[in-house]
Design a protein around this motif. Structure first.
Motif, PDB file in Angstrom:
ATOM      1  N   UNK A 117      -6.042  18.418  -7.003  1.00 14.16           N
ATOM      2  CA  UNK A 117      -8.017  18.988  -6.755  1.00 14.16           C
ATOM      3  C   UNK A 117      -8.265  18.126  -5.235  1.00 14.16           C
ATOM      4  N   UNK A 118      -7.938  16.843  -5.000  1.00 15.43           N
ATOM      5  CA  UNK A 118      -9.059  16.098  -4.101  1.00 15.43           C
ATOM      6  C   UNK A 118      -7.943  15.540  -3.017  1.00 15.43           C
ATOM      7  N   UNK A 119      -8.037  15.035  -2.259  1.00 14.17           N
ATOM      8  CA  UNK A 119      -6.917  14.297  -1.484  1.00 14.17           C
ATOM      9  C   UNK A 119      -6.686  12.794  -2.101  1.00 14.17           C
ATOM     10  N   UNK A 120      -8.033  12.516  -2.420  1.00 19.83           N
ATOM     11  CA  UNK A 120      -7.826  11.074  -3.356  1.00 19.83           C
ATOM     12  C   UNK A 120      -7.588  10.738  -3.407  1.00 19.83           C
ATOM     13  N   UNK A 121      -7.276  11.251  -4.709  1.00 17.46           N
ATOM     14  CA  UNK A 121      -5.781  10.914  -5.548  1.00 17.46           C
ATOM     15  C   UNK A 121      -4.542  11.052  -5.657  1.00 17.46           C
ATOM     16  N   UNK A 122      -4.243  11.225  -4.282  1.00 17.64           N
ATOM     17  CA  UNK A 122      -2.815  11.537  -3.840  1.00 17.64           C
ATOM     18  C   UNK A 122      -2.872  10.234  -3.764  1.00 17.64           C
ATOM     19  N   UNK A 123      -3.550   9.089  -3.334  1.00 17.06           N
ATOM     20  CA  UNK A 123      -3.178   7.421  -3.245  1.00 17.06           C
ATOM     21  C   UNK A 123      -2.697   7.106  -4.240  1.00 17.06           C
ATOM     22  N   UNK A 124      -2.350   8.349  -6.046  1.00 17.34           N
ATOM     23  CA  UNK A 124      -2.114   7.675  -7.032  1.00 17.34           C
ATOM     24  C   UNK A 124      -0.818   7.056  -6.673  1.00 17.34           C
ATOM     25  N   UNK A 125      -0.233   8.303  -6.068  1.00 17.40           N
ATOM     26  CA  UNK A 125       1.475   7.917  -5.850  1.00 17.40           C
ATOM     27  C   UNK A 125       2.017   6.655  -5.490  1.00 17.40           C
ATOM     28  N   UNK A 126       2.928   6.340  -5.969  1.00 18.06           N
ATOM     29  CA  UNK A 126       3.586   5.454  -5.261  1.00 18.06           C
ATOM     30  C   UNK A 126       3.776   5.790  -3.769  1.00 18.06           C
ATOM     31  N   UNK A 127       4.118   4.843  -2.414  1.00 19.51           N
ATOM     32  CA  UNK A 127       3.844   5.036  -1.325  1.00 19.51           C
ATOM     33  C   UNK A 127       3.670   5.880  -0.556  1.00 19.51           C
ATOM     34  N   UNK A 128       2.496   6.771  -1.099  1.00 25.37           N
ATOM     35  CA  UNK A 128       1.976   7.133  -0.495  1.00 25.37           C
ATOM     36  C   UNK A 128       0.801   7.130   1.308  1.00 25.37           C
ATOM     37  N   UNK A 129       1.119   7.507   2.281  1.00 29.27           N
ATOM     38  CA  UNK A 129       0.360   6.222   3.118  1.00 29.27           C
ATOM     39  C   UNK A 129      -0.971   7.377   2.946  1.00 29.27           C
ATOM     40  N   UNK A 130      -2.257   6.383   2.118  1.00 28.66           N
ATOM     41  CA  UNK A 130      -3.914   7.073   1.751  1.00 28.66           C
ATOM     42  C   UNK A 130      -3.900   6.639   3.393  1.00 28.66           C
ATOM     43  N   UNK A 131      -4.077   5.853   3.810  1.00 31.04           N
ATOM     44  CA  UNK A 131      -3.975   5.615   5.126  1.00 31.04           C
ATOM     45  C   UNK A 131      -4.052   6.433   6.848  1.00 31.04           C
ATOM     46  N   UNK A 132      -3.702   7.273   6.000  1.00 32.39           N
ATOM     47  CA  UNK A 132      -3.480   8.552   7.246  1.00 32.39           C
ATOM     48  C   UNK A 132      -4.463   9.833   6.589  1.00 32.39           C
ATOM     49  N   UNK A 133      -5.006   9.658   5.576  1.00 34.37           N
ATOM     50  CA  UNK A 133      -5.375  10.800   5.186  1.00 34.37           C
ATOM     51  C   UNK A 133      -6.482  11.661   5.987  1.00 34.37           C
ATOM     52  N   UNK A 134      -6.688  11.219   6.714  1.00 37.26           N
ATOM     53  CA  UNK A 134      -7.589  12.038   7.677  1.00 37.26           C
ATOM     54  C   UNK A 134      -6.769  12.317   9.095  1.00 37.26           C
ATOM     55  N   UNK A 135      -5.894  11.812   8.710  1.00 35.81           N
ATOM     56  CA  UNK A 135      -4.164  12.777   9.851  1.00 35.81           C
ATOM     57  C   UNK A 135      -3.410  13.844   8.972  1.00 35.81           C
ATOM     58  N   UNK A 136      -3.815  13.530   7.526  1.00 34.64           N
ATOM     59  CA  UNK A 136      -2.548  14.247   6.687  1.00 34.64           C
ATOM     60  C   UNK A 136      -3.613  15.976   6.655  1.00 34.64           C
ATOM     61  N   UNK A 137      -4.733  15.735   6.873  1.00 31.30           N
ATOM     62  CA  UNK A 137      -5.295  16.793   6.730  1.00 31.30           C
ATOM     63  C   UNK A 137      -5.703  17.720   7.923  1.00 31.30           C
ATOM     64  N   UNK A 138      -4.702  17.456   8.654  1.00 26.66           N
ATOM     65  CA  UNK A 138      -4.708  18.468   9.775  1.00 26.66           C
ATOM     66  C   UNK A 138      -3.794  19.285   9.258  1.00 26.66           C
ATOM     67  N   UNK A 139      -2.968  19.020   8.458  1.00 27.23           N
ATOM     68  CA  UNK A 139      -1.379  19.762   8.658  1.00 27.23           C
ATOM     69  C   UNK A 139      -1.702  20.596   6.467  1.00 27.23           C
ATOM     70  N   UNK A 140      -2.968  20.002   5.561  1.00 28.96           N
ATOM     71  CA  UNK A 140      -2.919  20.282   4.842  1.00 28.96           C
ATOM     72  C   UNK A 140      -4.105  20.857   4.533  1.00 28.96           C
ATOM     73  N   UNK A 141      -4.518  21.260   3.052  1.00 33.87           N
ATOM     74  CA  UNK A 141      -5.430  22.489   2.422  1.00 33.87           C
ATOM     75  C   UNK A 141      -5.134  22.303   0.994  1.00 33.87           C
ATOM     76  N   UNK A 142      -6.807  21.829   0.515  1.00 34.53           N
ATOM     77  CA  UNK A 142      -6.690  22.408  -0.966  1.00 34.53           C
ATOM     78  C   UNK A 142      -7.313  23.437  -1.249  1.00 34.53           C
ATOM     79  N   UNK A 143      -6.820  24.307  -1.813  1.00 38.74           N
ATOM     80  CA  UNK A 143      -7.768  25.093  -2.575  1.00 38.74           C
ATOM     81  C   UNK A 143      -8.361  25.823  -3.158  1.00 38.74           C
TER      82      UNK A 143
END
Length: 292
Positions: free
Chosen positions: A266-292
């Motif tokens: 539902x949100x990019x922020x919940x991806x931080x629950x995944x181990x080793x996910x680069x949550x500090x790079x979410x602002x750049x990840x959003x340049x390539x991905x979207x959630x519909x």
């Protein structure tokens, strides 16, 4: 019978000569005594006068020091410093004269720098008295406007900046803090990702601090980003996710597993629950991905 003549037997003429010699010697001794006593007296008198004069000088210095110590400084306009005020502030006569000559030309001091330039006072004295400078309100407002104007003038517009995606190493190295190593890293990373999509991707340059990053963005910006078709993270395949610069194959698999387990993201922020996910790079990840 032999008689020896005594050495102390003198005739009348010799005795008169000896007597005259004794008188001359006595006169000389008396003269020397008189001269020495007279000189000593004069020297003593001169020394006494010098001591009195020196004591008066010391007393005057103490009085001046006391005047300075007891003089309380109030806020003042440096354009109207009198001789006395300049003296108690610690200015030299030459510095005061330079100020008066400047003012006689109908010129005005409007800043601390102006006062330093005109009078030539030392930095220590300037730092001591400048907090008490009080300029008219219109001078302060004018100074603020000039600072604002200067700041606006130095900030380049989007059109004036150069394209970060076409910047050369030589151009980048003109920025203070960007040398051979950083300029090489920027260009290599730009090539690796197929061109910068946004200015925020400068954060990905290893070792580049925030201050230097902002200096680069003062002169450069992304003007011609590559065309990116954002992928819906809830529909992206494993291969599509693994091709994104911020993911590797293992992380892409974990995102797919998380998506299946939670029946969607539902949100990019919940991806931080995944181990080793680069949550500090979410602002750049959003340049390539979207959630519909």
């Amino acid at each position: 019978m032999n008689y020896r003549k005594s050495h102390f037997a003198f005739n009348k003429s010799q005795r008169n000569g000896i007597f005259l010699l004794v008188i001359i010697i006595l006169i000389l001794f008396y003269g020397m005594y008189y001269v020495n006593n007279s000189s000593s007296f004069n020297i003593f008198s001169t020394n006494e006068d010098s001591l009195v004069s020196f004591q008066h000088y010391i007393d005057s210095l103490k009085l001046k020091k006391k005047e300075k110590e007891t003089y309380k400084i109030y806020p003042f306009n440096p354009n109207f410093i009198t001789d006395y005020k300049g003296y108690v502030l610690g200015m030299t006569p030459a510095e005061i004269d330079r100020l008066h000559e400047f003012r006689e030309k109908d010129k005005w001091i409007n800043s601390k720098a102006d006062f330093k330039k005109v009078t030539g006072v030392s930095d220590s004295l300037l730092n001591e008295i400048s907090p008490y400078f009080k300029f008219p309100d219109w001078v302060i407002e004018k100074r603020k406007r000039e600072k604002t104007k200067t700041a606006e003038k130095t900030e380049l517009s989007f059109r004036e900046k150069k394209d970060l995606n076409s910047a050369t190493k030589k151009e980048l190295q003109k920025i203070n803090g960007i040398g051979e190593a950083y300029s090489t890293r920027i260009i290599r990373y730009r090539t690796k990702i197929g061109g910068f999509v946004d200015d925020i991707q400068l954060k990905d340059i290893y070792g580049l601090d925030y201050k230097t990053e902002q200096k680069v963005l003062e002169k450069f910006t992304v003007k011609n980003p590559p065309e990116i078709q954002k992928i819906d993270i809830n529909k992206a395949t494993l291969i599509q996710l693994s091709e994104i610069i911020y993911f590797n194959y293992e992380l892409a698999r974990e995102i797919i597993d998380y998506r299946i387990l939670n029946e969607g993201i539902d949100t990019f922020e919940e991806l931080a629950k995944i181990d080793d996910f680069p949550s500090h790079k979410i602002d750049r990840i959003k340049l390539y991905l979207q959630i519909k």
